[in-house]
Every structure is written in C-alpha cells, then in structure tokens.
Scaffold this motif. Structure first.
Motif, PDB file in Angstrom:
ATOM      1  N   LYS A   1       3.485  -5.874  -4.595  1.00 48.17           N
ATOM      2  CA  LYS A   1       2.918  -7.082  -5.177  1.00 48.17           C
ATOM      3  C   LYS A   1       2.618  -6.822  -6.647  1.00 48.17           C
ATOM      4  O   LYS A   1       1.796  -5.976  -6.978  1.00 48.17           O
ATOM      5  N   GLU A   2       3.306  -7.534  -7.504  1.00 44.78           N
ATOM      6  CA  GLU A   2       3.160  -7.385  -8.954  1.00 44.78           C
ATOM      7  C   GLU A   2       3.275  -5.919  -9.379  1.00 44.78           C
ATOM      8  O   GLU A   2       2.297  -5.283  -9.784  1.00 44.78           O
TER       9      GLU A   2
ATOM     10  N   ARG B   1      15.467  -0.603 -11.024  1.00 50.07           N
ATOM     11  CA  ARG B   1      15.753   0.007 -12.317  1.00 50.07           C
ATOM     12  C   ARG B   1      15.383  -0.971 -13.428  1.00 50.07           C
ATOM     13  O   ARG B   1      15.869  -2.094 -13.458  1.00 50.07           O
ATOM     14  N   ILE B   2      14.493  -0.521 -14.315  1.00 45.53           N
ATOM     15  CA  ILE B   2      14.071  -1.378 -15.418  1.00 45.53           C
ATOM     16  C   ILE B   2      14.249  -0.609 -16.729  1.00 45.53           C
ATOM     17  O   ILE B   2      14.289   0.632 -16.738  1.00 45.53           O
TER      18      ILE B   2
ATOM     19  N   LEU C   1       3.499   4.413 -11.993  1.00 44.36           N
ATOM     20  CA  LEU C   1       3.929   3.278 -11.184  1.00 44.36           C
ATOM     21  C   LEU C   1       2.742   2.781 -10.371  1.00 44.36           C
ATOM     22  O   LEU C   1       2.012   3.585  -9.773  1.00 44.36           O
ATOM     23  N   ALA C   2       2.532   1.464 -10.340  1.00 47.18           N
ATOM     24  CA  ALA C   2       1.373   0.905  -9.629  1.00 47.18           C
ATOM     25  C   ALA C   2       1.706  -0.490  -9.110  1.00 47.18           C
ATOM     26  O   ALA C   2       2.757  -1.061  -9.415  1.00 47.18           O
ATOM     27  N   GLU C   3       0.776  -1.031  -8.276  1.00 49.54           N
ATOM     28  CA  GLU C   3       0.891  -2.427  -7.839  1.00 49.54           C
ATOM     29  C   GLU C   3      -0.494  -3.052  -7.808  1.00 49.54           C
ATOM     30  O   GLU C   3      -1.518  -2.359  -7.673  1.00 49.54           O
TER      31      GLU C   3
ATOM     32  N   ILE D   1       8.296  -7.809 -12.878  1.00 44.05           N
ATOM     33  CA  ILE D   1       9.314  -7.017 -12.190  1.00 44.05           C
ATOM     34  C   ILE D   1       9.505  -7.600 -10.789  1.00 44.05           C
ATOM     35  O   ILE D   1       8.534  -7.851 -10.072  1.00 44.05           O
ATOM     36  N   LYS D   2      10.742  -7.820 -10.396  1.00 46.21           N
ATOM     37  CA  LYS D   2      11.016  -8.415  -9.095  1.00 46.21           C
ATOM     38  C   LYS D   2      10.539  -7.509  -7.961  1.00 46.21           C
ATOM     39  O   LYS D   2      10.682  -6.292  -8.015  1.00 46.21           O
TER      40      LYS D   2
END
Length: 428
Positions: free
Chosen positions: A329-330, A365-366, A386-388, A357-358
């Motif tokens: 999520k996000e 990959r971004i 990296l987080a959500e 980001i989808k």
C-alpha cells in the motif's frame, strides 16, 4: 622488424609521425641469483621470461603547432609512448619521425646529484637538457627566481624537499626554447602558487603555437589546452580526434555517436568511513523476514549503459529493483548520497517529491533520472530504503541497504570544489 627512431623526410607541416609503433618488454618469470641457475636456464628449453606488449601498432600524426592530449588508464602505454618519442626508449617495431627540437618534461630531475648545490645542479641539468654553459649562466638568475629557490642556491640538493627539487628541474627545463614539448603530468608539481606558474608557462606555449604532447589524468586540463586527443587502452590506440569525444570514450568506454546498452560493469569494492547508524537504520539492518526486498541498483549513463563512472554535469539514471511478496500500500523508495567520508550529501524519495509507484506482486523496477550530476569529483555511495504506508504510521520500513552501491564522478570542467553548479554569467 625493428626500425629505429629517425628524423627528416617528414612533410613540413608534420612535427611528429608515428607509424606502426610497437614496444615489447621482457618480464622474467623468476629471478636467477646463481651461476648454476643461469646455466640451467639455457638448457631447459623454456623461456625464462614472457613478453609484454606495452604498445601495439600505434599510428598517428601531429601537425606543427598542435597541442595533443594523451589519456588512458594506468598501464595503457602513455608514458612508454612519450619515452620512445623522446629517444629514451627504443621501439620494438615501427618508426617515429620528428621535425623540430624536443624538450621532455617526463622524469624531471633525472641526473640531479644530491651532494651538489642547487646552483651546481642547474648547470648539470641544463647540460643534460642541451643548454650550453653560456646559456645556463645567462639564465641562472631567472631559473632561481622562477623556482623560488634563490635563498637556497648554495644548499646541497639532498637538503631540499622533493617538491623543491622538481621546481628546480622544471624551471631549468623551460629555458630550452623547444619546438616540441613532451609533458607527463608535470602541471601538478609543487604547491598551488607554483602550479599556477606552470599553467602560465603552458598557456604561453599554446599561444606561441608550440607542438605539445600532453599526458595527464586531469581531463579538465586536457580539455582546456588540447583541441585534439588520443586515447590509449591496453597499449592500443582506441581513437584520435576531438578532445570532448575522446574524453567521453575514456569515461564511458563508448563512441560519442553510439548508443548501445551493455551489461553492467562490475563495481570495485570501496572503503568508506564508518558512522553510527540511526535507530531506524539499525532496526532495518537486523530484519530477517521480509515481505519485500531490494534486489539491486544500476547506474545508467547518458548513452543508456550501466556503469560506475560518470562525467560531472552529465545525466545519470538510478535504476532500483525490488521484489514484493504482496501488493504494497503506497510503496515508498528513498535514496541518499554520501561522500567517502560519510557526509550526507543529499536525500530524497517518492514521498518528498510525490510519485505513485504501482502496487503489484513480484518485481518492480523504478528509475530516478538526474539531469545533471551535482558532484565535481570523487566516489559517492548510495543508501536505499523500501517502505509502505500502514495505518497509524507514516511509513513502515521493509528493507534497507546502507551505502551498498557506489559510483565515481570525474570532473572534466575547470571548476573546483565539491559540487557542480549549473549557471551562466550575465552583464546587467
């Protein structure tokens, strides 16, 4: 076929013509210390050495009045090439034809005698450089003044610092009034004040249309003084032409007119000063079970190639890959740049500069595209997190790589300092 260096029979506009030049060195397999070992080695049927090709089939022509830069990695053959042109080494094959008086700024101070005074060494070194006693005597005061060693003219050379000795050698060598100059990293001698004197002399030679071959790892100096350059790699001439294009080939290993993607080059491990981690960083570093993890980072140059060396002010794309076992999520990806002393230079994320980001399971990959690299010189390290987003928190961190990735920036401008600033002058 062995052809020695020769002069004459050169077109009037050509100062140096290098044809099919090669140079091989013999590298002993092991050192023989006794007579028996030498005799046994003659009958064992094996070569006691291997041949190393320092230069291979080099061809180029330098016109009178041209200033030509020579660039390449250590061991590419730059100094060997200059020593052959300077008659210090003999070629194994090919020829060098020269028209004009040569002065070599290669190994400054070779021939100095430590037990002689600075004044006496000027006479000795001047003779080595081809000056008559009368010429040296008339230029003695000028040499001492330029080198800043007037106070030490009667001091034995062994009591002078290495920097003073190089200054003395340089000040003597420039009195030869050459037509052709061979220069190997000599603009970096002495302190800042003396380096400026060297630059002024070099600029004067450029204005006087002296023919110059200039070896340097300082690409900003090469670009400043040389409109044309040649690139050596592993003893071979890769390219000879416009300096800006040659520097691009040197830094990126690609023709300026090509645009080909290649496999990522391996990055050499680097040393960075340790620092105390923040509490959240320590927590992330200790994670063992992850629902998502960072898989890798690539640095992409302006030609679309993955690598680890870039020109200051050029574009840089940071490609980050992570893998998720569920839809996040996000998702948040954050990066930070550090120098080799662990100074925090810059940090950002798709939260501070909003980008969505989808959410998807599997590989994501971004890319972060930097229009102009903001650093002038050095190696820089990148931290990735990296987080959500979760209820009750801003973000919950999932994975963290602390300065695992690095890239090198080469300053090809004449600016100095740490950061590249894109600006323009205006008159109001």
């Amino acid at each position: 076929m062995h052809l020695s260096i020769c002069t004459g029979n050169v077109m009037p506009k050509d100062a140096i013509v290098v044809s099919n030049l090669g140079k091989n060195f013999k590298i002993p397999h092991e050192r023989k210390t006794t007579l028996f070992e030498h005799i046994a080695g003659m009958f064992d049927g094996k070569k006691g050495y291997e041949e190393f090709a320092a230069l291979k089939n080099i061809n180029f022509t330098v016109k009178k009045g041209e200033a030509i830069g020579i660039i390449g990695e250590n061991g590419s053959g730059k100094s060997t090439l200059l020593k052959i042109i300077a008659h210090i080494l003999r070629p194994s094959s090919g020829s060098v034809k020269i028209t004009g008086k040569i002065t070599s700024f290669l190994e400054l101070g070779v021939g100095f005698q430590p037990d002689l005074t600075a004044r006496e060494n000027i006479y000795l070194y001047g003779a080595v450089m081809g000056l008559s006693e009368k010429e040296i005597k008339s230029k003695l005061e000028e040499i001492l003044e330029f080198s800043g060693l007037k106070r030490f003219e009667d001091t034995k050379l062994k009591n002078l610092s290495s920097g003073m000795q190089v200054r003395l050698a340089f000040a003597t060598a420039i009195q030869t009034d050459p037509e052709i100059l061979l220069m190997d990293e000599v603009l970096a001698v002495g302190d800042m004040e003396f380096q400026q004197k060297c630059l002024d002399v070099f600029s004067q030679y450029i204005r006087e249309k002296k023919t110059i071959l200039f070896v340097s790892h300082d690409t900003s100096s090469i670009r400043r003084f040389c409109s044309k350059s040649l690139l050596l790699r592993h003893g071979e001439l890769v390219s000879f032409g416009d300096t800006n294009e040659i520097i691009d080939k040197y830094v990126y290993g690609i023709d300026a007119h090509e645009n080909k993607k290649t496999e990522e080059k391996p990055v050499e491990p680097e040393v960075i000063e340790k620092r105390k981690l923040e509490p959240w960083e320590e927590d992330l570093a200790s994670l063992t079970e992850k629902i998502a993890e960072i898989r890798g980072v690539k640095f992409i140059d302006k030609y679309g190639r993955a690598g680890d060396t870039f020109k200051s002010g050029d574009s840089l794309t940071v490609e980050i890959t992570y893998y998720s076992l569920k839809e996040l999520k996000e998702p948040l990806v954050g990066i930070a740049f550090f120098d080799d002393r662990s100074n925090h230079c810059y940090g950002t994320s798709n939260y501070t500069r909003p980008y969505t980001i989808k959410n998807k399971i599997g590989e994501v990959r971004i890319s972060l595209h930097i229009k102009q690299i903001p650093f002038l010189n050095g190696r820089y390290f990148m931290q990735v997190a990296l987080a959500e987003k979760v209820p009750g928190k801003i973000y919950d961190y999932l994975d963290f790589h602390d300065k695992t990735y690095s890239f090198k920036v080469i300053n090809t401008s004449e600016d100095i300092g740490t950061y590249y600033v894109n600006y323009e002058w205006k008159e109001n």
